[in-house]
Write a protein that holds these residues in place. Sequence first.
Motif, short mmCIF file in Angstrom:
data_model
loop_
_atom_site.label_atom_id
_atom_site.label_comp_id
_atom_site.label_asym_id
_atom_site.label_seq_id
_atom_site.Cartn_x
_atom_site.Cartn_y
_atom_site.Cartn_z
N LYS A 96 33.09 38.89 39.42
CA LYS A 96 34.22 38.13 38.86
C LYS A 96 34.21 36.73 39.45
O LYS A 96 34.32 36.57 40.66
CB LYS A 96 35.52 38.84 39.19
CG LYS A 96 35.65 40.11 38.38
CD LYS A 96 36.85 40.91 38.75
CE LYS A 96 36.88 42.16 37.90
NZ LYS A 96 37.59 43.25 38.53
N THR A 109 38.80 36.28 38.93
CA THR A 109 39.35 36.56 37.61
C THR A 109 38.29 37.22 36.76
O THR A 109 37.12 36.81 36.79
CB THR A 109 39.78 35.26 36.92
OG1 THR A 109 40.39 34.41 37.89
CG2 THR A 109 40.74 35.55 35.79
N ASP A 110 38.71 38.22 36.01
CA ASP A 110 37.77 38.82 35.07
C ASP A 110 37.67 37.93 33.85
O ASP A 110 38.66 37.75 33.13
CB ASP A 110 38.27 40.22 34.68
CG ASP A 110 37.17 40.99 33.97
OD1 ASP A 110 36.12 40.39 33.71
OD2 ASP A 110 37.38 42.18 33.70
#
Lengths: 181, 176, 95
Positions: A96, A109-110
């Motif tokens: 990520k 964050t994905d």
Amino acid sequence: MGQVIDLLSWAALLGGGFFYVVGAIGLNRMPDIFTRMHAVSVSETLGVGLLTLGMLLQAGITLVAVKLIIIVAVMWVTGAVATHALARAALHDGEKPLLADASGALVATDPVELFPELGVRLATPLKSEIVEEEPAEEEAPEALAETGYGGEEEDANPDAEPPGNAGPDSAGPDSANRDGR
Amino acid sequence: MELLINMVLLTLLAAITIGIIRVRNLFAVVVLAGAYSFLMASVMMVLDAVDVAMTEAAVGAGISTVLALGALHLTKTEEAAPRYSAILPLFVAVGTGAMLIYGTWGLPGFGLADTPMNTGVGLDYLNRNMAETGIPNVVTAVLASYRGFDTLGEVAVIFTAGIGVLLLLKRFQREG
Amino acid sequence: MMFAAAIIAVLIALTLAVARALAGPTAFDRLLAANKIGVGAIMLLALFGFMTERPEFLDVGITYALLNMIGTLAVLKFFRYGALGHAQDLDRDPG
């Protein structure tokens, strides 16, 4: 003339060395794999390019210069491909990237949540990855033969008969539709 | 300058070796071994052994990486914890290393002209090579001309080893 | 002299790359660092050849560049598919 070339060569080699070290520092200072890739790309394009330019100026027009140009061409092409493959493999593996949130803090964050189409692209196999359905070994000939015959017969009828029917048939529904509408 | 390059490269090699020992993830070991190979090839290059450098890079970074990954597919990617204490192997390794270092004291200085290897048969090859074979690179002449049958045997051995590795790494298809 | 300066820069970069290869939390970090070490080896080879005024051995550098690529892509392919063979083999073999 020789001194001018030497001066240019000095400048290129020092600049190349500088950018090469900058990329290596970035490799250590950056917080996650994607930003590190970005740092390394500086040294692998600009650093290598300037170092080679410095060497080219010293080599003059010789066979050595040709070899240098080949090396740099290969490195620029393969480096880009390898970096791209690395990024794709990292994303696919669930790495990520660190992105700034609303308050400016870095959060893992994905990316798929932000860009749903990216998830689709990652899940869709590349053209080279698509597995062609290979029929099981023993049943294969029969199955192929059956579908082959069936297909030919089905095809044969429309092919044989249509000359007369095709025109009216295809025209019929169309005209009916038009009439209906 | 050569001394500086060699010192830095050999230090890095030692660091990577320790890293390979410490890391338990076998993927990381394969990647580190590739990096090790490139550094080792650089050391060979600085020592003027261009052909060895080429071989080291091709074998260490190229084929070894691929073969190790092929073998990794057949096992787990995490190294199992050692079952026995490492004291005895450490003792053996330190003893061997000490003996090798003791042995280097008996070697002549690097690159000296009046050593047996530079005055005996080596000089003979250098003198006769151009007239007999016409190959400018003496190493190539020795390998491919004077020791042609020896090299042929080596190629046969490598070919056999390649076939053996291919058979070992081949995945057997499930029946039914 | 100028080649010596560039060689020192490359050596510093190699040291930093090795540090990342040893520290790197994920295997991708190590792979990135290993790739950079490979490029550094090529640059070192070329610069050293020029410094000793025998730049004829640059052919080796071409080999290194290609091998670097092969090694990186082999590891990446293994990550992606868990094997080096064709995609068809993977489908058939649950192993």
